[in-house]
Design a protein around this motif. Structure first.
Motif, short mmCIF file in Angstrom:
data_model
loop_
_atom_site.label_atom_id
_atom_site.label_comp_id
_atom_site.label_asym_id
_atom_site.label_seq_id
_atom_site.Cartn_x
_atom_site.Cartn_y
_atom_site.Cartn_z
N VAL A 285 -11.62 1.83 3.76
CA VAL A 285 -10.22 2.23 3.92
C VAL A 285 -10.09 3.74 3.78
O VAL A 285 -9.20 4.36 4.37
CB VAL A 285 -9.31 1.49 2.91
N GLY A 286 -10.97 4.35 2.98
CA GLY A 286 -11.06 5.81 2.96
C GLY A 286 -10.16 6.56 2.02
O GLY A 286 -10.33 7.76 1.83
N GLU B 206 -3.95 6.52 0.33
CA GLU B 206 -2.85 6.57 1.29
C GLU B 206 -3.05 5.57 2.43
O GLU B 206 -2.08 5.11 3.04
CB GLU B 206 -2.71 7.99 1.85
N ASN B 207 -4.29 5.21 2.72
CA ASN B 207 -4.56 4.30 3.84
C ASN B 207 -4.36 2.83 3.49
O ASN B 207 -4.40 1.97 4.37
CB ASN B 207 -5.98 4.52 4.36
N LEU C 28 -1.88 0.57 5.36
CA LEU C 28 -2.25 -0.30 6.48
C LEU C 28 -2.44 -1.73 6.00
O LEU C 28 -2.01 -2.69 6.66
CB LEU C 28 -3.54 0.19 7.14
N TRP D 286 -8.01 4.12 -5.73
CA TRP D 286 -7.15 3.94 -4.55
C TRP D 286 -6.14 2.82 -4.72
O TRP D 286 -5.12 2.81 -4.04
CB TRP D 286 -8.01 3.65 -3.32
N PHE E 200 -9.03 1.25 11.40
CA PHE E 200 -7.85 2.07 11.67
C PHE E 200 -7.27 1.80 13.06
O PHE E 200 -6.15 2.20 13.36
CB PHE E 200 -8.18 3.56 11.50
#
Length: 320
Positions: free
Chosen positions: A210-211, A214-215, A218, A241, A305
């Motif tokens: 997810v990286g 903030e991601n 999704l 995260w 993504f």
């Protein structure tokens, strides 16, 4: 027919789904007797009766909320000695496991945790468990005392089976040691509006791929279109995260939903241990050699993504 005690898990009187699953499983091995602790037994009795409870043993006392789990163990012990059940069933939550373990010690009985199925046996109920990261299924039974069994959520679909559900008062005497640790304050968690992770029928989880924090928007977007809970791998949690309360895995929570979607998760054994009993597993990962693909029912080799937003929009379009 022998009676089976079922501990009622509820939130301010609202019966949680795992209790209805326990009542369904209890009917396979006897007649369910629900034990409702705290306020609201009369209101809960109709729903419990609709799902097979022949009676509801109710007890309401401040000790159940003012102290930790020991007063609840006192009550279940009183119920077990009054009913002489063929088994005691408790949801496999963190609190449920502690209650079950303490009760087994009190009764001098054997304990089985994280069962996923129950069936009658000649020498008592037989429980199915998924062990070694769900690589094997085992069948076990208690050989001493009244079996105390905790059952994973989503192990059975709740089935209606109308019964009397008559409420009877349960007399409970609290031991001195049961009130030795008092709850002095409570801070409610901020509600997301999503289902509880361990109870959800659908779970969407994100991992290292997810990286960044903030991601995870999704993952939340997809979850909200499906009415799902959001989970995370240990790597994502350790990176800060997503909250630890949402971690799925051996050192997090075990889930067994109807549908589990893993995005950006490699499929390490630690994570698999917490979700391998899911009914249908879908993975999205750009690495075609990721171990998660050995486990899944459906796999998508692609960039999450691109895949997750497209999936979210497609679901919205079909719902709309």
């Amino acid at each position: 027919m022998a009676e089976v005690l079922v501990y009622v898990d509820h939130a301010d009187g609202a019966v949680r789904k795992p209790t209805l699953e326990l009542l369904t499983l209890a009917r396979r091995i006897g007649e369910p007797v629900a034990v409702h602790l705290g306020a609201g037994a009369e209101n809960a009795a109709q729903l419990l009766g609709e799902h097979g409870a022949v009676k509801v043993l109710g007890a309401d006392a401040p000790e159940f909320t003012d102290y930790l789990v020991a007063p609840k163990v006192d009550a279940l012990e009183a119920a077990a000695r009054a009913v002489s059940p063929v088994a005691v069933l408790v949801p496999s939550s963190a609190e449920g496991k502690e209650i079950a373990a303490r009760l087994a010690v009190r009764l001098g009985s054997g304990l089985i945790t994280d069962a996923v199925d129950l069936e009658p046996g000649d020498d008592g109920p037989v429980a199915t468990q998924s062990v070694f990261a769900a690589a094997y299924n085992t069948k076990s039974r208690v050989t001493r005392g009244v079996p105390v069994i905790t059952v994973k959520p989503n192990s059975a679909a709740p089935e209606a089976a109308p019964a009397a559900g008559a409420v009877e008062e349960l007399s409970v005497a609290f031991g001195e040691k049961s009130t030795g640790t008092k709850v002095v304050s409570r801070t409610p968690r901020e509600s997301t509006g999503r289902p509880e992770l361990t109870e959800a029928a659908i779970v969407v989880s994100g991992g290292r791929g997810v990286g960044g924090a903030e991601n995870f928007a999704l993952m939340e977007g997809l979850a909200d279109t499906l009415g799902a809970a959001v989970g995370a791998s240990r790597a994502a949690v350790d990176a800060g995260w997503y909250p630890h309360s949402s971690q799925v895995g051996q050192t997090g929570k075990s889930v067994s939903p109807q549908l589990y979607i893993a995005a950006g998760i490699s499929g390490a054994i630690q994570h698999r241990a917490g979700m391998q009993t899911s009914k249908t597993i879908v993975a999205v990962n750009k690495d075609s050699e990721a171990p998660i693909f050995d486990l899944v029912d459906y796999g998508v080799v692609g960039d999450l993504f691109e895949v997750i937003p497209a999936l979210t929009e497609e679901i919205k379009a079909r719902k709309g």
